[in-house]
Motif scaffolding. Sequence first.
Motif, PDB file in Angstrom:
ATOM      1  N   LEU A 131     -23.848  -3.009 -16.867  1.00 49.08           N
ATOM      2  CA  LEU A 131     -22.239  -3.189 -16.310  1.00 49.08           C
ATOM      3  C   LEU A 131     -22.370  -2.748 -14.866  1.00 49.08           C
ATOM      4  N   ALA A 155     -23.689  -5.720 -12.866  1.00 44.05           N
ATOM      5  CA  ALA A 155     -22.995  -7.155 -12.994  1.00 44.05           C
ATOM      6  C   ALA A 155     -21.638  -6.888 -12.132  1.00 44.05           C
ATOM      7  N   THR A 156     -21.179  -5.798 -12.461  1.00 43.09           N
ATOM      8  CA  THR A 156     -19.786  -5.559 -11.903  1.00 43.09           C
ATOM      9  C   THR A 156     -19.540  -4.900 -10.325  1.00 43.09           C
ATOM     10  N   LEU A 164     -18.832  -2.081 -10.079  1.00 38.61           N
ATOM     11  CA  LEU A 164     -17.743  -1.129 -10.287  1.00 38.61           C
ATOM     12  C   LEU A 164     -17.849   0.297 -10.682  1.00 38.61           C
ATOM     13  N   THR A 165     -19.018   0.255 -11.566  1.00 43.63           N
ATOM     14  CA  THR A 165     -19.049   1.449 -12.394  1.00 43.63           C
ATOM     15  C   THR A 165     -20.301   2.506 -11.763  1.00 43.63           C
ATOM     16  N   PRO A 186     -10.760  -5.682  -8.126  1.00 35.44           N
ATOM     17  CA  PRO A 186     -10.818  -6.661  -9.121  1.00 35.44           C
ATOM     18  C   PRO A 186     -10.045  -6.328 -10.422  1.00 35.44           C
ATOM     19  N   ARG A 236     -11.168  -6.521 -13.667  1.00 34.01           N
ATOM     20  CA  ARG A 236     -12.168  -6.322 -14.444  1.00 34.01           C
ATOM     21  C   ARG A 236     -12.524  -4.695 -14.105  1.00 34.01           C
ATOM     22  N   LEU A 237     -11.786  -4.119 -13.386  1.00 33.06           N
ATOM     23  CA  LEU A 237     -12.304  -2.421 -13.148  1.00 33.06           C
ATOM     24  C   LEU A 237     -11.918  -1.790 -14.379  1.00 33.06           C
ATOM     25  N   ALA A 242     -14.375  -2.700 -17.255  1.00 31.11           N
ATOM     26  CA  ALA A 242     -15.869  -2.381 -17.032  1.00 31.11           C
ATOM     27  C   ALA A 242     -15.907  -0.868 -17.021  1.00 31.11           C
ATOM     28  N   LYS A 243     -15.178  -0.302 -16.433  1.00 25.77           N
ATOM     29  CA  LYS A 243     -15.377   1.094 -16.033  1.00 25.77           C
ATOM     30  C   LYS A 243     -15.054   1.811 -17.941  1.00 25.77           C
TER      31      LYS A 243
END
Length: 160
Positions: free
Chosen positions: A19, A22-23, A25-26, A44, A46-47, A50-51
């Motif tokens: 994750l 890919a993002t 963010l995490t 984004p 998707r935050l 994803a988190k």
Amino acid sequence: MRSRPVLFAGICGMTVAILGVATGLTWDTGCQTAHDVIAGYDVPLRLGAAKFLATLATALGLPGGIFAPSLSVGAGIGDMLRSIFLAYPPGAVVLLGMVACFTGVVWAPLMAVIIISETTASRGLMMPLLGAALMGDFGAKFVSKEKLYHGLTQRFAAVK
């Protein structure tokens, strides 16, 4: 999970790593990202998802880092809700998402309201924050009949 705890923890760790790659963010607690969302910067969408998935994998594997990431998950959810509640201040909507999500995790609505209002200097939002916290607390009881931290300690106390 109980028969192969090291393998299960490894799978959870790989999930967090995948994750993160890919993002992007995490990787951390998400405090800076949550601050950016409250301040109105674009992040984004998707935050939140994803988190949430990274925090869930962390909690299932070897729990640690649930407290602060739940605030980040709530900020991501609040950010998604900002587009629905256009007539309201965006930062306030994000704070409501944060307090509701945090309360859903810790089952402590008053503590959540105090932490959010003190750390963000949003004392004028006490009643809306309390309302969101109570909704988060009510919703959490539908998801689980047991508090998260109590359940985690019981699970690890049983593994010897």
